[in-house]
Design a protein around this motif. Structure first.
Motif, mmCIF file in Angstrom:
data_model
loop_
_atom_site.group_PDB
_atom_site.id
_atom_site.type_symbol
_atom_site.label_atom_id
_atom_site.label_comp_id
_atom_site.label_asym_id
_atom_site.label_seq_id
_atom_site.Cartn_x
_atom_site.Cartn_y
_atom_site.Cartn_z
ATOM 1 N N GLN A 1 0.910 -1.096 -0.132
ATOM 2 C CA GLN A 1 -0.030 -0.093 0.037
ATOM 3 C C GLN A 1 0.950 1.258 0.160
ATOM 4 O O GLN A 1 1.745 1.582 0.860
ATOM 5 C CB GLN A 1 -0.878 -0.132 1.045
ATOM 6 N N GLY B 1 1.442 5.310 -0.145
ATOM 7 C CA GLY B 1 0.629 6.429 0.112
ATOM 8 C C GLY B 1 1.463 7.849 -0.829
ATOM 9 O O GLY B 1 2.629 7.680 -0.557
ATOM 10 N N GLN C 1 -2.722 5.119 -2.397
ATOM 11 C CA GLN C 1 -3.818 6.028 -1.867
ATOM 12 C C GLN C 1 -3.216 7.509 -1.805
ATOM 13 O O GLN C 1 -2.005 7.646 -1.822
ATOM 14 C CB GLN C 1 -3.898 5.683 -0.344
ATOM 15 N N SER D 1 -9.886 6.355 -3.149
ATOM 16 C CA SER D 1 -8.355 6.144 -2.922
ATOM 17 C C SER D 1 -7.662 7.516 -3.126
ATOM 18 O O SER D 1 -6.533 7.663 -2.840
ATOM 19 C CB SER D 1 -7.919 5.796 -4.324
ATOM 20 N N GLN E 1 -7.287 12.575 7.483
ATOM 21 C CA GLN E 1 -7.309 11.707 6.486
ATOM 22 C C GLN E 1 -5.763 11.207 6.161
ATOM 23 O O GLN E 1 -5.345 10.248 5.598
ATOM 24 C CB GLN E 1 -7.855 12.075 5.079
ATOM 25 N N GLU F 1 -4.349 9.170 8.684
ATOM 26 C CA GLU F 1 -4.801 7.859 8.461
ATOM 27 C C GLU F 1 -3.996 6.964 7.349
ATOM 28 O O GLU F 1 -3.579 5.994 7.355
ATOM 29 C CB GLU F 1 -6.162 7.717 8.144
ATOM 30 N N LEU F 2 -3.630 8.217 6.218
ATOM 31 C CA LEU F 2 -2.881 7.375 5.121
ATOM 32 C C LEU F 2 -1.518 7.155 5.517
ATOM 33 O O LEU F 2 -1.003 5.955 5.308
ATOM 34 C CB LEU F 2 -2.912 8.491 3.803
ATOM 35 N N LYS G 1 -0.646 6.282 8.614
ATOM 36 C CA LYS G 1 -0.953 5.167 9.469
ATOM 37 C C LYS G 1 -0.930 3.805 8.599
ATOM 38 O O LYS G 1 -0.325 2.639 9.203
ATOM 39 C CB LYS G 1 -1.666 5.101 10.522
ATOM 40 N N LYS G 2 -1.609 3.943 7.912
ATOM 41 C CA LYS G 2 -2.122 2.485 7.078
ATOM 42 C C LYS G 2 -1.098 1.965 5.937
ATOM 43 O O LYS G 2 -1.107 0.842 5.628
ATOM 44 C CB LYS G 2 -3.681 2.447 6.699
ATOM 45 N N CYS G 3 -0.380 3.062 5.433
ATOM 46 C CA CYS G 3 0.325 2.599 4.222
ATOM 47 C C CYS G 3 1.888 2.263 4.567
ATOM 48 O O CYS G 3 2.191 2.650 5.531
ATOM 49 C CB CYS G 3 0.505 3.904 3.239
ATOM 50 N N ASP G 4 2.365 1.168 3.679
ATOM 51 C CA ASP G 4 3.670 0.506 4.033
ATOM 52 C C ASP G 4 4.801 1.777 3.597
ATOM 53 O O ASP G 4 5.933 1.606 4.389
ATOM 54 C CB ASP G 4 3.771 -0.509 2.859
#
Length: 103
Positions: A2, A4, A31, A57, A89, A92-93, A95-98
């Motif tokens: 993922q 970002g 994203q 996305s 947002q 969050e991006l 936090k969740k992206c590799d």
């Protein structure tokens, strides 16, 4: 993977489109968060087409849109496939992206 992508300036449109296309070609889940004048990527038909093809996305800072995009695009017309929010947002991006790239 993922990926970002944070865009802070509309001058990076070509980079954003190229990275989104390359990530998708590799089977990654890109994203994108738009802030500052980067929100004006949504005035570009090609970028909007990419966002429309992958609903939610792309997210943007509503405050930046109000400040930098007046008359460039209609925010309400994008709400079905773009997340209109704020700096949360972006957090969050990250936090969740590799991996995250910032332009």
């Amino acid at each position: 993977m993922q990926l970002g992508i944070v865009i802070t300036d509309e001058r990076h449109l070509a980079h954003a489109n190229g990275l989104l296309d390359a990530a998708l070609a590799r089977g990654w889940d890109p994203q994108c968060f738009l802030t500052d004048s980067g929100v004006n990527l949504l005035a570009d038909v090609g970028f909007v087409g990419r966002a429309r093809a992958r609903p939610n996305s792309v997210s943007l800072c509503e405050h930046s849109a109000e400040r930098y995009a007046e008359g460039r695009f209609e925010l309400n017309s994008l709400a079905d496939f773009v997340i209109v929010g704020g700096q949360y947002q972006d957090a969050e991006l990250v936090k969740k992206c590799d991996k995250v790239l910032v332009f």
